[in-house]
Design an enzyme around this catalytic site. Structure first.
Site, short mmCIF file in Angstrom:
data_model
loop_
_atom_site.label_atom_id
_atom_site.label_comp_id
_atom_site.label_asym_id
_atom_site.label_seq_id
_atom_site.Cartn_x
_atom_site.Cartn_y
_atom_site.Cartn_z
N LYS A 26 -11.52 -14.05 10.11
CA LYS A 26 -12.07 -12.59 10.50
C LYS A 26 -12.97 -11.87 9.39
O LYS A 26 -12.73 -12.28 8.23
CB LYS A 26 -11.03 -11.53 11.08
CG LYS A 26 -10.30 -12.06 12.43
CD LYS A 26 -9.36 -10.89 12.96
CE LYS A 26 -8.48 -11.50 14.05
NZ LYS A 26 -7.69 -10.22 14.80
N TYR A 66 -12.42 -10.69 23.57
CA TYR A 66 -11.57 -9.62 23.64
C TYR A 66 -11.41 -8.91 24.85
O TYR A 66 -10.76 -7.81 25.24
CB TYR A 66 -11.45 -8.79 22.43
CG TYR A 66 -11.02 -9.38 20.87
CD1 TYR A 66 -9.79 -9.78 20.96
CD2 TYR A 66 -11.89 -9.91 20.30
CE1 TYR A 66 -9.20 -10.50 19.88
CE2 TYR A 66 -11.58 -10.24 18.95
CZ TYR A 66 -10.23 -10.77 18.74
OH TYR A 66 -9.95 -11.41 17.76
N PHE A 74 -7.83 0.61 21.38
CA PHE A 74 -8.60 0.06 20.16
C PHE A 74 -9.78 -0.68 20.42
O PHE A 74 -10.23 -1.42 19.34
CB PHE A 74 -7.35 -0.59 19.32
CG PHE A 74 -6.91 -1.92 19.87
CD1 PHE A 74 -7.28 -2.99 20.00
CD2 PHE A 74 -5.34 -1.55 20.22
CE1 PHE A 74 -6.63 -4.03 20.75
CE2 PHE A 74 -4.73 -2.37 21.10
CZ PHE A 74 -5.38 -3.78 21.06
N ARG A 102 0.65 -19.76 14.82
CA ARG A 102 0.95 -18.27 15.11
C ARG A 102 2.28 -17.96 14.01
O ARG A 102 2.29 -16.68 13.30
CB ARG A 102 1.57 -17.82 16.49
CG ARG A 102 0.74 -18.15 17.50
CD ARG A 102 -0.46 -17.00 17.72
NE ARG A 102 0.23 -15.67 17.90
CZ ARG A 102 -0.38 -14.57 18.48
NH1 ARG A 102 -1.85 -14.61 18.61
NH2 ARG A 102 0.25 -13.51 18.66
N THR A 108 1.16 -9.42 14.17
CA THR A 108 -0.27 -8.93 14.26
C THR A 108 -0.35 -7.59 13.12
O THR A 108 -1.48 -7.60 12.45
CB THR A 108 -0.40 -8.14 15.73
OG1 THR A 108 -0.27 -9.37 16.65
CG2 THR A 108 -1.90 -7.46 15.95
N ARG A 119 -1.44 -13.27 7.47
CA ARG A 119 -1.44 -11.88 7.32
C ARG A 119 -0.99 -10.88 6.35
O ARG A 119 -1.16 -9.86 5.94
CB ARG A 119 -1.20 -11.52 9.04
CG ARG A 119 -2.12 -11.89 9.84
CD ARG A 119 -1.95 -11.81 11.27
NE ARG A 119 -3.02 -11.75 12.18
CZ ARG A 119 -2.72 -11.93 13.49
NH1 ARG A 119 -1.63 -12.01 14.14
NH2 ARG A 119 -3.82 -11.91 14.33
N ASN A 129 -6.77 -7.71 10.42
CA ASN A 129 -5.90 -8.45 10.25
C ASN A 129 -5.95 -9.89 9.75
O ASN A 129 -5.36 -11.06 10.08
CB ASN A 129 -4.72 -8.49 11.15
CG ASN A 129 -5.29 -8.75 12.54
OD1 ASN A 129 -6.30 -9.36 12.58
ND2 ASN A 129 -4.24 -8.82 13.47
N HIS A 132 -7.29 -14.73 13.36
CA HIS A 132 -6.94 -14.86 14.90
C HIS A 132 -6.25 -16.22 15.28
O HIS A 132 -6.62 -17.19 14.48
CB HIS A 132 -8.36 -14.78 15.75
CG HIS A 132 -7.98 -15.36 17.01
ND1 HIS A 132 -7.43 -14.42 18.04
CD2 HIS A 132 -8.19 -16.35 17.78
CE1 HIS A 132 -7.27 -14.95 19.10
NE2 HIS A 132 -7.92 -16.25 19.17
N GLU A 143 -10.99 -20.40 24.51
CA GLU A 143 -11.43 -20.03 23.34
C GLU A 143 -12.10 -20.85 22.57
O GLU A 143 -13.67 -20.62 21.85
CB GLU A 143 -10.41 -19.52 22.40
CG GLU A 143 -9.92 -18.13 22.79
CD GLU A 143 -8.54 -17.70 22.42
OE1 GLU A 143 -8.23 -18.22 21.21
OE2 GLU A 143 -8.07 -16.66 22.88
P1 IDP Z 1 -2.77 -10.97 18.07
O1 IDP Z 1 -4.29 -11.33 17.31
O2 IDP Z 1 -1.85 -10.98 17.18
O3 IDP Z 1 -2.69 -11.94 19.04
P2 IDP Z 1 -3.34 -9.04 19.92
O4 IDP Z 1 -2.20 -8.04 20.28
O5 IDP Z 1 -3.80 -10.02 20.93
O6 IDP Z 1 -2.69 -9.51 18.59
O7 IDP Z 1 -4.74 -8.19 19.59
C1 IDP Z 1 -5.70 -8.77 19.32
C2 IDP Z 1 -6.47 -8.01 17.89
O8 IDP Z 1 -6.88 -6.53 18.34
C3 IDP Z 1 -5.66 -8.06 16.62
O9 IDP Z 1 -5.41 -9.11 16.19
C4 IDP Z 1 -6.11 -6.88 16.07
O10 IDP Z 1 -7.22 -7.20 15.30
C5 IDP Z 1 -6.60 -5.97 17.28
N1 IDP Z 1 -5.28 -4.98 17.30
C6 IDP Z 1 -4.35 -5.28 18.14
N2 IDP Z 1 -3.40 -4.07 18.16
C7 IDP Z 1 -4.34 -3.04 17.57
C8 IDP Z 1 -4.18 -1.71 17.10
O11 IDP Z 1 -2.89 -1.05 17.49
N3 IDP Z 1 -4.98 -1.17 16.49
C9 IDP Z 1 -6.03 -1.48 15.91
N4 IDP Z 1 -6.32 -2.83 16.41
C10 IDP Z 1 -5.38 -3.58 17.01
MG MG Z 2 -3.85 -12.16 21.06
#
Ligand code: IDP
Ligand code: MG
Length: 154
Positions: A26, A66, A74, A102, A108, A119, A129, A132, A143
């Site tokens: 990212k 997304y 967010f 993962r 996350t 991460r 973070n 992805h 994807e």
């Molecule tokens: P993941 O990437 O670990 O699968 P997801 O819940 O699918 O996590 O969320 C997608 C992306 O959205 C995250 O990787 C992060 O960049 C962003 N994100 C998730 N939760 C939050 C939050 O609470 N605040 C801000 N950004 C968030």
């Molecule tokens: Mg996800």
């Protein structure tokens, strides 16, 4: 004849164990100079790079990628961040690719990610973070198709 069919079964079983996942390094990872170190961790962990590009998402692409999070508070911040600079997109192959990747990237939120994960080492925050990773074989396919044509996969 018997030997041949047994061989076929073994080849088929091995093939089924190998699958693919999709990743993006990212914008924060690139901005902070972590591209090489993260790619090295991915290769060292046994993932084969089947496709890779250095690119920047348009707003439309980020919104679509997304889409599942469209109702989350967010979402706007996420789209803004994911379009803020270049990313590296890649298709990775390995046995158990989705789950193993993962595990390699960690939770996350880097505060909750296990030691030694990408991460934990390189993410700035739960939003920014670093990396992805697809969450299922089905999404890995969707994807990958979103970013790569068949001719770009090796
Ligand atoms: P993941 O990437 O670990 O699968 P997801 O819940 O699918 O996590 O969320 C997608 C992306 O959205 C995250 O990787 C992060 O960049 C962003 N994100 C998730 N939760 C939050 C939050 O609470 N605040 C801000 N950004 C968030
Ligand atoms: Mg996800």
């Amino acid at each position: 004849m018997k030997c041949l069919s047994l061989r076929k079964i073994i080849v088929k079983t091995n093939k089924m164990a190998t699958n693919r996942t999709f990743t993006m390094l990212k914008p924060d990872a690139i901005e902070n100079g972590h591209m090489g170190k993260i790619l090295d961790m991915i290769i060292e962990a046994g993932f084969d790079i089947k496709a890779m590009k250095y690119t920047r998402l348009t707003e439309d692409q980020a919104k679509k990628f997304y889409e599942v999070h469209a109702e989350r508070p967010f979402y706007g911040e996420l789209v803004e961040y994911m379009t803020s600079g270049p990313i590296v997109a890649a298709i990775l192959e390995k046995d158990n690719a989705v789950a193993d990747f993962r595990a390699l990237i960690g939770a996350t939120d880097p505060a909750e990610a296990a030691d030694g994960t990408i991460r934990k080492l390189y993410a700035e925050s739960k939003g920014r973070n670093a990396t992805h990773g697809s969450d299922s074989d089905e999404n890995a396919q969707i994807e990958s198709d979103f970013h790569f044509s068949a001719a770009e996969i090796f």
